[in-house]
Write a protein that holds these residues in place. Sequence first.
Motif, PDB file in Angstrom:
ATOM      1  N   ASN A  38       0.825  -1.211   0.000  1.00  0.00           N
ATOM      2  CA  ASN A  38       0.000   0.000   0.000  1.00  0.00           C
ATOM      3  C   ASN A  38       0.859   1.261   0.000  1.00  0.00           C
ATOM      4  OD1 ASN A  38      -2.140  -1.708  -0.003  1.00  0.00           O
ATOM      5  ND2 ASN A  38      -2.693  -1.403   2.152  1.00  0.00           N
ATOM      6  N   GLN A  39       2.112   1.117   0.507  1.00  0.00           N
ATOM      7  CA  GLN A  39       3.036   2.274   0.476  1.00  0.00           C
ATOM      8  C   GLN A  39       3.799   2.350  -0.854  1.00  0.00           C
ATOM      9  OE1 GLN A  39       5.480   1.484   3.902  1.00  0.00           O
ATOM     10  NE2 GLN A  39       3.768   1.754   5.322  1.00  0.00           N
ATOM     11  N   GLY A  40       3.516   1.422  -1.791  1.00  0.00           N
ATOM     12  CA  GLY A  40       4.121   1.539  -3.122  1.00  0.00           C
ATOM     13  C   GLY A  40       5.086   0.429  -3.500  1.00  0.00           C
ATOM     14  N   CYS A  41       5.342  -0.498  -2.572  1.00  0.00           N
ATOM     15  CA  CYS A  41       6.275  -1.584  -2.861  1.00  0.00           C
ATOM     16  C   CYS A  41       5.598  -2.622  -3.789  1.00  0.00           C
ATOM     17  CB  CYS A  41       6.605  -2.227  -1.507  1.00  0.00           C
ATOM     18  SG  CYS A  41       7.913  -3.409  -1.532  1.00  0.00           S
ATOM     19  N   ALA A  42       6.363  -3.224  -4.687  1.00  0.00           N
ATOM     20  CA  ALA A  42       5.842  -4.317  -5.523  1.00  0.00           C
ATOM     21  C   ALA A  42       6.247  -5.630  -4.859  1.00  0.00           C
ATOM     22  CB  ALA A  42       6.434  -4.227  -6.918  1.00  0.00           C
ATOM     23  N   ILE A  43       5.313  -6.559  -4.747  1.00  0.00           N
ATOM     24  CA  ILE A  43       5.624  -7.794  -4.013  1.00  0.00           C
ATOM     25  C   ILE A  43       5.250  -9.038  -4.824  1.00  0.00           C
ATOM     26  CG2 ILE A  43       5.113  -9.138  -1.903  1.00  0.00           C
ATOM     27  CD1 ILE A  43       4.769  -6.460  -0.456  1.00  0.00           C
ATOM     28  N   LEU A  44       6.225  -9.949  -4.907  1.00  0.00           N
ATOM     29  CA  LEU A  44       5.980 -11.252  -5.517  1.00  0.00           C
ATOM     30  C   LEU A  44       5.915 -12.254  -4.367  1.00  0.00           C
ATOM     31  CD1 LEU A  44       5.894 -12.996  -8.125  1.00  0.00           C
ATOM     32  CD2 LEU A  44       8.337 -13.268  -7.899  1.00  0.00           C
ATOM     33  N   LEU A  45       4.727 -12.793  -4.143  1.00  0.00           N
ATOM     34  CA  LEU A  45       4.524 -13.698  -3.013  1.00  0.00           C
ATOM     35  C   LEU A  45       4.365 -15.125  -3.535  1.00  0.00           C
ATOM     36  CD1 LEU A  45       3.784 -14.264   0.004  1.00  0.00           C
ATOM     37  CD2 LEU A  45       1.417 -13.756  -0.610  1.00  0.00           C
ATOM     38  N   ILE A  46       5.336 -15.965  -3.217  1.00  0.00           N
ATOM     39  CA  ILE A  46       5.307 -17.342  -3.702  1.00  0.00           C
ATOM     40  C   ILE A  46       4.746 -18.258  -2.626  1.00  0.00           C
ATOM     41  CG2 ILE A  46       6.840 -19.268  -4.277  1.00  0.00           C
ATOM     42  CD1 ILE A  46       8.640 -17.183  -5.654  1.00  0.00           C
ATOM     43  N   THR A  47       3.781 -19.060  -2.997  1.00  0.00           N
ATOM     44  CA  THR A  47       3.184 -19.949  -2.005  1.00  0.00           C
ATOM     45  C   THR A  47       2.535 -21.163  -2.682  1.00  0.00           C
ATOM     46  OG1 THR A  47       1.481 -20.107  -0.287  1.00  0.00           O
ATOM     47  CG2 THR A  47       1.065 -18.500  -2.004  1.00  0.00           C
ATOM     48  N   HIS A  48       2.441 -22.282  -1.949  1.00  0.00           N
ATOM     49  CA  HIS A  48       1.678 -23.398  -2.514  1.00  0.00           C
ATOM     50  C   HIS A  48       0.261 -23.355  -1.958  1.00  0.00           C
ATOM     51  CE1 HIS A  48       3.235 -24.929   1.287  1.00  0.00           C
ATOM     52  NE2 HIS A  48       2.070 -25.526   1.348  1.00  0.00           N
ATOM     53  N   ASP A  49       0.006 -22.382  -1.065  1.00  0.00           N
ATOM     54  CA  ASP A  49      -1.274 -22.315  -0.369  1.00  0.00           C
ATOM     55  C   ASP A  49      -2.129 -21.185  -0.950  1.00  0.00           C
ATOM     56  OD1 ASP A  49      -3.328 -22.238   1.413  1.00  0.00           O
ATOM     57  OD2 ASP A  49      -2.158 -21.309   3.029  1.00  0.00           O
ATOM     58  N   ILE A  50      -3.135 -21.575  -1.688  1.00  0.00           N
ATOM     59  CA  ILE A  50      -3.970 -20.594  -2.369  1.00  0.00           C
ATOM     60  C   ILE A  50      -4.723 -19.708  -1.356  1.00  0.00           C
ATOM     61  CG2 ILE A  50      -6.026 -22.057  -2.724  1.00  0.00           C
ATOM     62  CD1 ILE A  50      -6.082 -20.936  -5.582  1.00  0.00           C
ATOM     63  N   GLY A  51      -5.021 -20.279  -0.171  1.00  0.00           N
ATOM     64  CA  GLY A  51      -5.725 -19.526   0.879  1.00  0.00           C
ATOM     65  C   GLY A  51      -4.902 -18.314   1.315  1.00  0.00           C
ATOM     66  N   THR A  52      -3.589 -18.511   1.509  1.00  0.00           N
ATOM     67  CA  THR A  52      -2.685 -17.419   1.890  1.00  0.00           C
ATOM     68  C   THR A  52      -2.707 -16.341   0.815  1.00  0.00           C
ATOM     69  OG1 THR A  52      -1.202 -18.981   2.952  1.00  0.00           O
ATOM     70  CG2 THR A  52      -0.233 -16.881   2.346  1.00  0.00           C
ATOM     71  N   ALA A  53      -2.637 -16.795  -0.436  1.00  0.00           N
ATOM     72  CA  ALA A  53      -2.586 -15.851  -1.548  1.00  0.00           C
ATOM     73  C   ALA A  53      -3.863 -15.017  -1.610  1.00  0.00           C
ATOM     74  CB  ALA A  53      -2.402 -16.627  -2.850  1.00  0.00           C
ATOM     75  N   LEU A  54      -5.011 -15.677  -1.430  1.00  0.00           N
ATOM     76  CA  LEU A  54      -6.279 -14.973  -1.560  1.00  0.00           C
ATOM     77  C   LEU A  54      -6.458 -13.917  -0.478  1.00  0.00           C
ATOM     78  CD1 LEU A  54      -8.551 -17.998  -2.482  1.00  0.00           C
ATOM     79  CD2 LEU A  54      -7.984 -16.060  -3.946  1.00  0.00           C
ATOM     80  N   ASN A  55      -5.865 -14.158   0.706  1.00  0.00           N
ATOM     81  CA  ASN A  55      -6.007 -13.226   1.823  1.00  0.00           C
ATOM     82  C   ASN A  55      -5.336 -11.892   1.579  1.00  0.00           C
ATOM     83  OD1 ASN A  55      -7.516 -14.504   3.654  1.00  0.00           O
ATOM     84  ND2 ASN A  55      -5.821 -15.614   4.612  1.00  0.00           N
ATOM     85  N   VAL A  56      -4.269 -11.897   0.765  1.00  0.00           N
ATOM     86  CA  VAL A  56      -3.435 -10.701   0.756  1.00  0.00           C
ATOM     87  C   VAL A  56      -3.104 -10.161  -0.641  1.00  0.00           C
ATOM     88  CG1 VAL A  56      -1.274 -11.996   0.873  1.00  0.00           C
ATOM     89  CG2 VAL A  56      -1.381  -9.758   1.931  1.00  0.00           C
ATOM     90  N   ALA A  57      -3.213 -11.017  -1.671  1.00  0.00           N
ATOM     91  CA  ALA A  57      -2.730 -10.598  -3.000  1.00  0.00           C
ATOM     92  C   ALA A  57      -3.788  -9.808  -3.780  1.00  0.00           C
ATOM     93  CB  ALA A  57      -2.317 -11.827  -3.800  1.00  0.00           C
ATOM     94  N   ASP A  58      -3.325  -9.128  -4.827  1.00  0.00           N
ATOM     95  CA  ASP A  58      -4.235  -8.454  -5.762  1.00  0.00           C
ATOM     96  C   ASP A  58      -4.566  -9.381  -6.918  1.00  0.00           C
ATOM     97  OD1 ASP A  58      -4.203  -5.675  -4.641  1.00  0.00           O
ATOM     98  OD2 ASP A  58      -2.065  -6.003  -4.926  1.00  0.00           O
ATOM     99  N   SER A  59      -3.542 -10.101  -7.386  1.00  0.00           N
ATOM    100  CA  SER A  59      -3.791 -11.076  -8.450  1.00  0.00           C
ATOM    101  C   SER A  59      -2.967 -12.329  -8.214  1.00  0.00           C
ATOM    102  CB  SER A  59      -3.518 -10.492  -9.825  1.00  0.00           C
ATOM    103  OG  SER A  59      -2.442  -9.628  -9.786  1.00  0.00           O
ATOM    104  N   ILE A  60      -3.387 -13.394  -8.874  1.00  0.00           N
ATOM    105  CA  ILE A  60      -2.767 -14.697  -8.652  1.00  0.00           C
ATOM    106  C   ILE A  60      -2.330 -15.287  -9.986  1.00  0.00           C
ATOM    107  CG2 ILE A  60      -3.194 -17.070  -7.835  1.00  0.00           C
ATOM    108  CD1 ILE A  60      -4.843 -15.968  -5.641  1.00  0.00           C
ATOM    109  N   ALA A  61      -1.065 -15.715 -10.030  1.00  0.00           N
ATOM    110  CA  ALA A  61      -0.574 -16.440 -11.209  1.00  0.00           C
ATOM    111  C   ALA A  61      -0.471 -17.904 -10.811  1.00  0.00           C
ATOM    112  CB  ALA A  61       0.789 -15.905 -11.624  1.00  0.00           C
ATOM    113  N   VAL A  62      -1.076 -18.770 -11.590  1.00  0.00           N
ATOM    114  CA  VAL A  62      -1.044 -20.197 -11.266  1.00  0.00           C
ATOM    115  C   VAL A  62       0.008 -20.880 -12.138  1.00  0.00           C
ATOM    116  CG1 VAL A  62      -2.402 -22.318 -11.079  1.00  0.00           C
ATOM    117  CG2 VAL A  62      -3.502 -20.113 -10.679  1.00  0.00           C
ATOM    118  N   PHE A  63       0.924 -21.591 -11.466  1.00  0.00           N
ATOM    119  CA  PHE A  63       1.993 -22.328 -12.146  1.00  0.00           C
ATOM    120  C   PHE A  63       1.593 -23.788 -12.284  1.00  0.00           C
ATOM    121  CE2 PHE A  63       6.448 -20.389 -11.509  1.00  0.00           C
ATOM    122  CZ  PHE A  63       6.014 -19.217 -12.062  1.00  0.00           C
ATOM    123  N   TYR A  64       1.971 -24.369 -13.404  1.00  0.00           N
ATOM    124  CA  TYR A  64       1.735 -25.803 -13.584  1.00  0.00           C
ATOM    125  C   TYR A  64       2.890 -26.334 -14.417  1.00  0.00           C
ATOM    126  CZ  TYR A  64      -1.015 -30.086 -14.103  1.00  0.00           C
ATOM    127  OH  TYR A  64      -1.457 -31.381 -14.038  1.00  0.00           O
TER     128      TYR A  64
END
Length: 305
Positions: free
Chosen positions: A191-217
């Motif tokens: 929110n202060q302007g930082c860009a963040i790449l959040l890597i996780t195998h847990d979609i629940g964590t991602a949904l709580n905090v991210a703006d968008s989600i990239a799914v890897f396969y």
Amino acid sequence: MLEVNNLSISFIQYEKGLKQKTIQVISDLNIKISKGEILAIVGSSGSGKSLLAHAILGILPKNALMSGTILYDGRELTTKRQKKLRGNEIAFIPQSVNFLDPLMKVGSQVRSSVSAGEKKEKQRKIFDRYSLDSRTDSLFPFQLSGGMARRVLVASAVVGGAKLIVADEPTPGLHPEVVNETLGHLRELANQGCAILLITHDIGTALNVADSIAVFYSGITIEISPVSDFSGKGESLRHPYTKALWNALPQNDFNPIDGFQPSHIEQHSGCPFNSRCTFKSSECVSKLPLIRDVRFGKVRCYHAT
Ligand SMILES: Nc1ncnc2c1ncn2[C@@H]1O[C@H](COP(=O)(O)OP(=O)(O)OP(=O)(O)O)[C@@H](O)[C@H]1O
Ligand code: SF4
Ligand SMILES: [Mg+2]
């Protein structure tokens, strides 16, 4: 802020009789993160998430072959720039606590990530935030519990005022309160302007905090969607795997997905999801689909609408 274009990473594997085989573990991968945005990368174990992080940081293993481009702040992120920016403007929360220097007290390690101002004061403030009391400052990494070591890694990454944070599974094994504190802090930094790449195998964590989600396969991006598309029965999602992943969550239908994910894509073997997909057609088994724009998101599937 960060743009990864057509990234491929491969390793040479030796077979019987000194025969060589190239295993491509990441293929033609594209992602983009803007200032103030958290992009979560979600994928199962072995899908290439850490290798992506290591490619951005310039710390790939020596036997890795990489092609494609990585742009940071509009300019190519060369090896020289990676070295210069790593640890200050570009911060890394690694998956393994082994990234801590075993011979340096953790207080000094975190102070070395502060480029300007009162180093000691900033280090103490961030340690307080992550419930690391003053006795922690003079401990060596081997004297920390696993949870404390992870909190030191997070503190070290966020203390220096980074503009890009690459967080590779930043919260495993942490107490739920610390997980929420850490993710909340990442959101605050975004929110202060930082860009963040959040890597996780847990979609629940991602949904709580991210703006968008990239799914890897299997080392490719199969879908990039805004978080708001993860709702209902997944009607707004684009790729059959993303829909299945969403519906497999305990809070949804809890329907497991049959089959398994190939560790990498084989050339000319089509879509890596085809053995598990009920929508597959003849083209799905002969050629890898290109990623394309569909409804404010991206998808790599012939039949997604
Ligand atoms: N140095 C290496 N040599 C050969 N293969 C490697 C090497 N490092 C990683 N790989 C392979 O690359 C693939 C992707 O690995 P990576 O560590 O990026 O997975 P990941 O998505 O981060 O998995 P996890 O969720 O378990 O952390 C794996 O199949 C792994 O075996
Ligand atoms: S490309 Fe074909 S096999 Fe792959 S997800 Fe789409 S429909 Fe299924
Ligand atoms: Mg990993």
